[in-house]
Write a protein that holds these residues in place. Structure first.
Motif, PDB file in Angstrom:
ATOM      1  N   VAL A 104       0.843  -1.205   0.000  1.00 54.73           N
ATOM      2  CA  VAL A 104       0.000   0.000   0.000  1.00 54.73           C
ATOM      3  C   VAL A 104       0.875   1.251   0.000  1.00 54.73           C
ATOM      4  CG1 VAL A 104      -1.680   1.330   1.340  1.00 54.73           C
ATOM      5  CG2 VAL A 104      -1.944  -1.155   1.120  1.00 54.73           C
ATOM      6  N   ALA A 105       1.903   1.250   0.839  1.00 59.58           N
ATOM      7  CA  ALA A 105       2.785   2.410   0.944  1.00 59.58           C
ATOM      8  C   ALA A 105       3.530   2.675  -0.362  1.00 59.58           C
ATOM      9  CB  ALA A 105       3.773   2.195   2.087  1.00 59.58           C
ATOM     10  N   ILE A 106       3.940   1.617  -1.046  1.00 62.41           N
ATOM     11  CA  ILE A 106       4.631   1.794  -2.327  1.00 62.41           C
ATOM     12  C   ILE A 106       3.678   2.400  -3.355  1.00 62.41           C
ATOM     13  CG2 ILE A 106       5.696   0.582  -4.261  1.00 62.41           C
ATOM     14  CD1 ILE A 106       6.781  -1.442  -2.149  1.00 62.41           C
ATOM     15  N   HIS A 107       2.458   1.877  -3.432  1.00 64.85           N
ATOM     16  CA  HIS A 107       1.481   2.438  -4.380  1.00 64.85           C
ATOM     17  C   HIS A 107       1.208   3.897  -4.064  1.00 64.85           C
ATOM     18  CE1 HIS A 107       0.182  -0.772  -7.063  1.00 64.85           C
ATOM     19  NE2 HIS A 107       0.237  -1.621  -6.046  1.00 64.85           N
ATOM     20  N   LEU A 108       1.093   4.240  -2.788  1.00 61.50           N
ATOM     21  CA  LEU A 108       0.849   5.628  -2.404  1.00 61.50           C
ATOM     22  C   LEU A 108       2.018   6.510  -2.815  1.00 61.50           C
ATOM     23  CD1 LEU A 108      -0.547   7.950  -0.965  1.00 61.50           C
ATOM     24  CD2 LEU A 108       0.229   7.010   1.210  1.00 61.50           C
ATOM     25  N   SER A 109       3.230   6.047  -2.562  1.00 62.51           N
ATOM     26  CA  SER A 109       4.416   6.838  -2.903  1.00 62.51           C
ATOM     27  C   SER A 109       4.524   7.075  -4.403  1.00 62.51           C
ATOM     28  CB  SER A 109       5.672   6.132  -2.399  1.00 62.51           C
ATOM     29  OG  SER A 109       5.639   5.964  -0.996  1.00 62.51           O
ATOM     30  N   ALA A 110       4.141   6.064  -5.191  1.00 66.25           N
ATOM     31  CA  ALA A 110       4.214   6.197  -6.644  1.00 66.25           C
ATOM     32  C   ALA A 110       3.117   7.103  -7.187  1.00 66.25           C
ATOM     33  CB  ALA A 110       4.128   4.818  -7.293  1.00 66.25           C
ATOM     34  N   ALA A 111       1.908   6.989  -6.621  1.00 63.49           N
ATOM     35  CA  ALA A 111       0.777   7.770  -7.126  1.00 63.49           C
ATOM     36  C   ALA A 111       0.825   9.215  -6.647  1.00 63.49           C
ATOM     37  CB  ALA A 111      -0.534   7.120  -6.692  1.00 63.49           C
ATOM     38  N   ARG A 112       1.316   9.422  -5.415  1.00 66.26           N
ATOM     39  CA  ARG A 112       1.328  10.763  -4.823  1.00 66.26           C
ATOM     40  C   ARG A 112       2.703  11.060  -4.198  1.00 66.26           C
ATOM     41  NH1 ARG A 112      -3.358  13.174  -3.229  1.00 66.26           N
ATOM     42  NH2 ARG A 112      -1.934  14.919  -2.830  1.00 66.26           N
ATOM     43  N   PRO A 113       3.714  11.219  -5.012  1.00 70.80           N
ATOM     44  CA  PRO A 113       5.050  11.482  -4.455  1.00 70.80           C
ATOM     45  C   PRO A 113       5.125  12.794  -3.689  1.00 70.80           C
ATOM     46  CG  PRO A 113       5.042  11.770  -6.842  1.00 70.80           C
ATOM     47  CD  PRO A 113       3.739  11.128  -6.490  1.00 70.80           C
ATOM     48  N   ASP A 114       4.173  13.684  -3.914  1.00 72.19           N
ATOM     49  CA  ASP A 114       4.147  14.940  -3.161  1.00 72.19           C
ATOM     50  C   ASP A 114       3.865  14.711  -1.679  1.00 72.19           C
ATOM     51  OD1 ASP A 114       1.538  14.150  -4.308  1.00 72.19           O
ATOM     52  OD2 ASP A 114       0.749  15.879  -3.222  1.00 72.19           O
ATOM     53  N   LEU A 115       3.254  13.592  -1.349  1.00 74.98           N
ATOM     54  CA  LEU A 115       2.863  13.332   0.036  1.00 74.98           C
ATOM     55  C   LEU A 115       3.964  12.658   0.841  1.00 74.98           C
ATOM     56  CD1 LEU A 115      -0.805  12.038  -0.432  1.00 74.98           C
ATOM     57  CD2 LEU A 115      -0.035  14.350   0.168  1.00 74.98           C
ATOM     58  N   VAL A 116       4.958  12.095   0.174  1.00 79.57           N
ATOM     59  CA  VAL A 116       5.936  11.228   0.857  1.00 79.57           C
ATOM     60  C   VAL A 116       7.341  11.771   0.657  1.00 79.57           C
ATOM     61  CG1 VAL A 116       6.824   8.881   1.074  1.00 79.57           C
ATOM     62  CG2 VAL A 116       4.430   9.255   0.438  1.00 79.57           C
ATOM     63  N   ALA A 117       8.062  11.958   1.769  1.00 76.73           N
ATOM     64  CA  ALA A 117       9.464  12.358   1.702  1.00 76.73           C
ATOM     65  C   ALA A 117      10.384  11.160   1.762  1.00 76.73           C
ATOM     66  CB  ALA A 117       9.791  13.329   2.836  1.00 76.73           C
ATOM     67  N   ARG A 118      10.051  10.194   2.656  1.00 76.60           N
ATOM     68  CA  ARG A 118      10.897   9.020   2.853  1.00 76.60           C
ATOM     69  C   ARG A 118       9.998   7.805   3.027  1.00 76.60           C
ATOM     70  NH1 ARG A 118      14.600  11.528   7.653  1.00 76.60           N
ATOM     71  NH2 ARG A 118      12.528  12.101   8.401  1.00 76.60           N
ATOM     72  N   LEU A 119      10.407   6.690   2.438  1.00 79.15           N
ATOM     73  CA  LEU A 119       9.620   5.459   2.466  1.00 79.15           C
ATOM     74  C   LEU A 119      10.438   4.343   3.092  1.00 79.15           C
ATOM     75  CD1 LEU A 119       7.168   3.683   1.538  1.00 79.15           C
ATOM     76  CD2 LEU A 119       8.406   3.359  -0.615  1.00 79.15           C
ATOM     77  N   VAL A 120       9.838   3.661   4.062  1.00 78.35           N
ATOM     78  CA  VAL A 120      10.460   2.475   4.654  1.00 78.35           C
ATOM     79  C   VAL A 120       9.446   1.345   4.592  1.00 78.35           C
ATOM     80  CG1 VAL A 120      11.532   1.442   6.683  1.00 78.35           C
ATOM     81  CG2 VAL A 120      11.856   3.890   6.216  1.00 78.35           C
ATOM     82  N   VAL A 121       9.814   0.242   3.946  1.00 77.86           N
ATOM     83  CA  VAL A 121       8.908  -0.894   3.828  1.00 77.86           C
ATOM     84  C   VAL A 121       9.552  -2.116   4.483  1.00 77.86           C
ATOM     85  CG1 VAL A 121       7.646  -0.108   1.809  1.00 77.86           C
ATOM     86  CG2 VAL A 121       9.784  -1.331   1.482  1.00 77.86           C
TER      87      VAL A 121
END
Length: 263
Positions: A104-121
């Motif tokens: 879910v977090a990866i899809h969110l980061s790809a669809a809305r990169p404006d919302l995410v600064a750093r991603l940890v999965v």
């Protein structure tokens, strides 16, 4: 607890909002779990700076509603989490997802990169096929699983801590989520993770290795951090190790952001 009514789904999504200063961390749980049970002790851990934390229960799980017409696919759940962030006026968050929540977090980061600064999965579902838990669920007929399969699964699970979380899940949501994980998506979360331009880190438990997907992720150039004395349930198997690894991941990602000495 806070909530947002989603007009399209005619349902409420709910989350726990822990106050703090600095970057906002958003935690997204795995299949059959809740973010409060899996991440509250991590968000408050001494290894992490006491920043604001949102513990989001995805639709169908924990405290959130269980709309009967929702498809419970990872892309749809990602859009709902994005709606929460838009509602709160948040952007540039630190997004942390485990297992299904990682997808879910990866899809969110790809669809809305404006919302995410750093991603940890943490051990996310990257490609079609499902896992040891989702595949047996998806193999059952949906109505049969709702009628009896869910109860049988609760009765035979050998992890009381997982049963406690699972009892808060909606059986139909659980089944549709499992089917979505087995079917996968196009593009796959693994391919999206490889293409993301933001800082990202992959956490894996020692007991989950070896895993060819981890080698593939490392080949993408994504940093991989191994958590000792942990399997797939990383936050419960070794909370101290998980929190320490998360702090390390966020610190390294912070250093790579523009204006912090990164390339």
């Amino acid at each position: 607890m806070r909530e947002l009514f989603l007009a399209d789904q005619q349902a409420y999504i709910r989350w726990i909002d822990l106050p703090g200063d600095g970057p906002v961390r958003v935690f997204v749980h795995g299949l059959g779990c809740t973010s409060t049970s899996d991440f509250a002790h991590i968000a408050a851990h001494q290894a992490l700076e006491r920043g604001r934390a949102l513990l989001v229960d995805l639709l169908g799980y924990g405290l959130s509603d269980r709309p009967a017409d929702f498809d419970y696919r990872m892309e749809s759940q990602a859009a709902v989490v994005a709606a929460v962030l838009d509602h709160l006026g948040l952007a540039g968050v630190d997004l942390v997802g485990h297992s299904m929540g990682g997808a879910v977090a990866i899809h969110l980061s790809a669809a809305r990169p404006d919302l995410v600064a750093r991603l940890v999965v943490a051990e996310p579902n990257l490609y079609a096929g499902g896992g040891a838990f989702s595949s047996p669920v998806a193999a059952q007929d949906e109505d049969a699983f709702v009628a009896s399969g869910f109860a049988r699964m609760l009765a035979v699970t050998d992890r009381p801590d997982y049963a406690a979380r699972l009892r808060l899940a909606d059986p139909r949501a659980l089944h549709r989520s499992a089917v979505a994980l087995v079917e996968g998506s196009t593009p796959a979360p693994g391919d999206l993770l490889a293409a993301l331009g933001l800082p990202r880190t992959f956490l894996v438990g020692e007991w989950s290795l070896p895993d060819p997907e981890v080698e593939k992720v490392a080949g993408f150039g994504v940093p991989v951090i191994e958590i000792p004395r942990a399997g797939h349930n990383l936050t419960l198997d070794n909370p101290d190790g998980f929190a320490t690894a998360l702090a390390r991941a966020l610190s390294a990602a912070q250093a790579s952001l523009p204006g912090h000495g990164g390339s």
